[in-house]
Design an enzyme around this catalytic site. Structure first.
Site, PDB file in Angstrom:
ATOM      1  N   HIS A  18      -3.194   0.891  16.786  1.00 30.37           N
ATOM      2  CA  HIS A  18      -1.907  -0.598  16.636  1.00 30.37           C
ATOM      3  C   HIS A  18      -2.901  -1.972  17.286  1.00 30.37           C
ATOM      4  O   HIS A  18      -2.966  -2.587  16.777  1.00 30.37           O
ATOM      5  CB  HIS A  18      -0.723  -0.420  17.297  1.00 30.37           C
ATOM      6  CG  HIS A  18      -0.192   0.268  15.943  1.00 30.37           C
ATOM      7  ND1 HIS A  18       0.985   1.806  16.470  1.00 30.37           N
ATOM      8  CD2 HIS A  18       0.201   1.412  14.234  1.00 30.37           C
ATOM      9  CE1 HIS A  18       1.167   1.965  15.310  1.00 30.37           C
ATOM     10  NE2 HIS A  18       0.795   2.126  14.310  1.00 30.37           N
ATOM     11  N   HIS A  41       0.752   5.654   4.510  1.00 35.70           N
ATOM     12  CA  HIS A  41       1.721   7.117   5.468  1.00 35.70           C
ATOM     13  C   HIS A  41       2.385   6.262   6.125  1.00 35.70           C
ATOM     14  O   HIS A  41       2.166   6.220   7.018  1.00 35.70           O
ATOM     15  CB  HIS A  41       0.537   7.860   5.487  1.00 35.70           C
ATOM     16  CG  HIS A  41       0.011   9.096   4.694  1.00 35.70           C
ATOM     17  ND1 HIS A  41      -1.185   8.263   4.927  1.00 35.70           N
ATOM     18  CD2 HIS A  41      -0.248  10.325   4.121  1.00 35.70           C
ATOM     19  CE1 HIS A  41      -1.467   9.180   3.676  1.00 35.70           C
ATOM     20  NE2 HIS A  41      -1.298  10.762   3.422  1.00 35.70           N
ATOM     21  N   SER A  99       3.592   1.527  11.797  1.00 31.12           N
ATOM     22  CA  SER A  99       2.413   0.583  11.204  1.00 31.12           C
ATOM     23  C   SER A  99       2.734  -0.858  10.585  1.00 31.12           C
ATOM     24  O   SER A  99       2.159  -1.272  10.107  1.00 31.12           O
ATOM     25  CB  SER A  99       1.578   1.746  10.784  1.00 31.12           C
ATOM     26  OG  SER A  99       0.761   2.984  11.697  1.00 31.12           O
ATOM     27  N   GLU A 117       5.295   6.494   1.451  1.00 27.64           N
ATOM     28  CA  GLU A 117       5.852   7.506   2.559  1.00 27.64           C
ATOM     29  C   GLU A 117       6.176   8.547   1.939  1.00 27.64           C
ATOM     30  O   GLU A 117       7.431   7.873   0.763  1.00 27.64           O
ATOM     31  CB  GLU A 117       6.828   6.617   3.521  1.00 27.64           C
ATOM     32  CG  GLU A 117       7.768   8.299   4.728  1.00 27.64           C
ATOM     33  CD  GLU A 117       6.280   8.906   5.374  1.00 27.64           C
ATOM     34  OE1 GLU A 117       6.152   9.947   4.888  1.00 27.64           O
ATOM     35  OE2 GLU A 117       5.833   8.372   5.146  1.00 27.64           O
ATOM     36  N   GLY A 143       1.178   8.297  -1.095  1.00 25.35           N
ATOM     37  CA  GLY A 143      -0.261   8.038  -0.408  1.00 25.35           C
ATOM     38  C   GLY A 143      -1.680   7.759  -1.094  1.00 25.35           C
ATOM     39  O   GLY A 143      -1.985   6.738  -1.109  1.00 25.35           O
ATOM     40  N   ASP A 163      -3.060   6.608   7.115  1.00 29.52           N
ATOM     41  CA  ASP A 163      -3.462   7.539   8.470  1.00 29.52           C
ATOM     42  C   ASP A 163      -2.669   8.612   7.818  1.00 29.52           C
ATOM     43  O   ASP A 163      -1.050   8.878   8.545  1.00 29.52           O
ATOM     44  CB  ASP A 163      -2.551   6.626   9.548  1.00 29.52           C
ATOM     45  CG  ASP A 163      -1.754   7.236  10.629  1.00 29.52           C
ATOM     46  OD1 ASP A 163      -2.346   8.593  11.276  1.00 29.52           O
ATOM     47  OD2 ASP A 163      -0.853   6.528  11.073  1.00 29.52           O
TER      48      ASP A 163
END
Length: 280
Positions: A18, A41, A99, A117, A143, A163
Site C-alpha cells: 500500500h 483481487h 487496496s 473479487e 480478476g 495481488d
C-alpha cells in the site's frame, strides 16, 4: 480458495503493497488527465483489526501497528498512515482499509476504480463497502479474466494491481504472467503492479526471468524481508514487481524501504529496490 485476508490485514506485506500503491497513484494524479485503476483481487475492502481473526495472528499490530502514531517517517510511509487514519477517526487503530479503499484515497472525481473479487462473501462485503462512491465499480468475477474483459479502458493512464492469494505459490505464477501480458498488450499506456510473497528466494528465479521479458518500458522491483528467506513455511517477506512505473517512483520508495525493514523486521531484516529491466 480458503484464503481470508482478515487474518493478515495490515501486516508487513500490506504495508509494502500500500505504500507502493499510494506512491504510484499520487504520481499519476499529479497530472490533470483521468486515471483508471483495476484491482484484480480486491478482497472485502475493509478489515477490523480488533476482530477475532486479526487478533488471533497479531500481524496487523506487527505491521501498521508499529508505524501508527510515529513521527518523522518517510513521506511515502507517512502517506499510508494518513490514509489509514481516515478509517480510524478517533485515533485508535481498529480498522485497516483494503487496496480498493487505499486506491480511492488517491483518486479524484474524474478517476475510476474497478475492483474484482471472486469469493462471494468477500465480494458482497466489498460491494457494500464501496456503495455510494461514483468512482468505484465492483465486479464479482475472476480478476485474471478481468484483464481481458475490462481493458483497455477509455482512460489512457492508470494501473492494474494484481495481488492474488498465492495459495499454491508456484502454480500461481503462470496465471499472473499471463494476466500481466494481457494487460500490457491491451493497455500499453498503463502500468501493472504485481505483489508476490517471499518464502524461499529460489522459487522466484524463473518468475523473474519471465517477467523481465514482458516489460519493454522498464521493470522495477521493491522487496521487504522481515526475516531471512530460509523457511518455506513462513511469509518471510514480499515484493512488488512494477511494470512501466511512473517517473521517479523509485525515488519516492527509496527512503521508505530501509525504515520499514528497521521498524517492521526481525534480526537480519532486509530490503531491495532494483531495476530488473531499466527504462530504455
Amino acid at each position: 480458495m480458503n484464503y481470508r485476508h482478515a487474518f493478515h490485514a495490515g501486516n508487513h506485506a500490506d504495508v509494502l503493497k500500500h505504500v507502493t500503491l499510494l506512491a504510484w497513484l499520487d504520481a499519476l494524479t499529479a497530472k490533470d488527465s483521468p486515471v483508471f485503476v483495476l484491482d484484480t483481487h480486491g478482497g472485502r475492502g475493509h478489515y477490523a483489526l480488533d476482530a477475532e481473526a486479526a487478533e488471533r495472528t497479531g500481524e496487523g499490530q506487527a505491521g501498521i501497528g508499529r508505524l501508527w502514531g510515529r513521527h518523522g517517517l518517510p513521506a511515502a510511509v507517512q502517506r499510508l498512515c494518513e490514509v489509514v487514519g481516515r478509517s480510524n477517526p478517533d485515533g485508535r487503530l481498529r480498522a485497516y482499509p483494503g487496496s480498493p479503499r487505499i486506491a480511492l484515497a488517491s483518486l479524484r472525481p474524474q478517476d475510476r476504480l474497478a475492483a474484482c473479487e471472486l469469493q462471494p462473501e468477500e465480494a458482497a462485503a466489498l460491494k457494500a463497502h464501496l456503495a455510494g462512491d461514483p468512482r468505484a465499480a465492483t465486479h464479482a468475477r475472476d480478476g485474471y479474466e478481468a484483464t481481458r474483459a475490462l481493458l483497455p479502458p477509455k482512460e489512457k493512464r492508470g494501473l492494474v494491481l494484481i495481488d492474488p492469494p498465492y495459495e499454491a505459490q508456484e502454480a500461481e505464477y503462470p496465471r499472473v504472467l499471463e494476466a500481466v501480458g494481457t494487460a500490457l498488450e491491451r493497455w500499453p499506456t498503463g502500468g501493472v503492479a504485481v505483489w508476490y510473497p517471499i518464502k524461499q528466494r529460489r522459487a522466484l528465479h524463473g518468475f523473474f526471468r519471465q517477467a523481465t521479458l514482458l516489460a519493454p518500458r522498464g521493470l522495477l522491483c521493491a522487496e521487504l524481508l522481515v526475516r531471512p528467506d530460509d523457511s518455506p513455511l513462513r511469509l518471510n517477506g514480499s515484493g512488488i514487481l512494477m511494470f512501466h512505473p511512473p517517473w521517479k517512483l523509485d525515488a519516492a520508495l527509496a527512503p521508505a524501504l530501509p525504515v520499514l525493514a528497521r521498524m517492521l523486521g526481525e534480526h537480519h531484516a532486509s530490503h531491495r529496490l532494483e531495476w530488473l529491466r531499466p527504462v530504455p
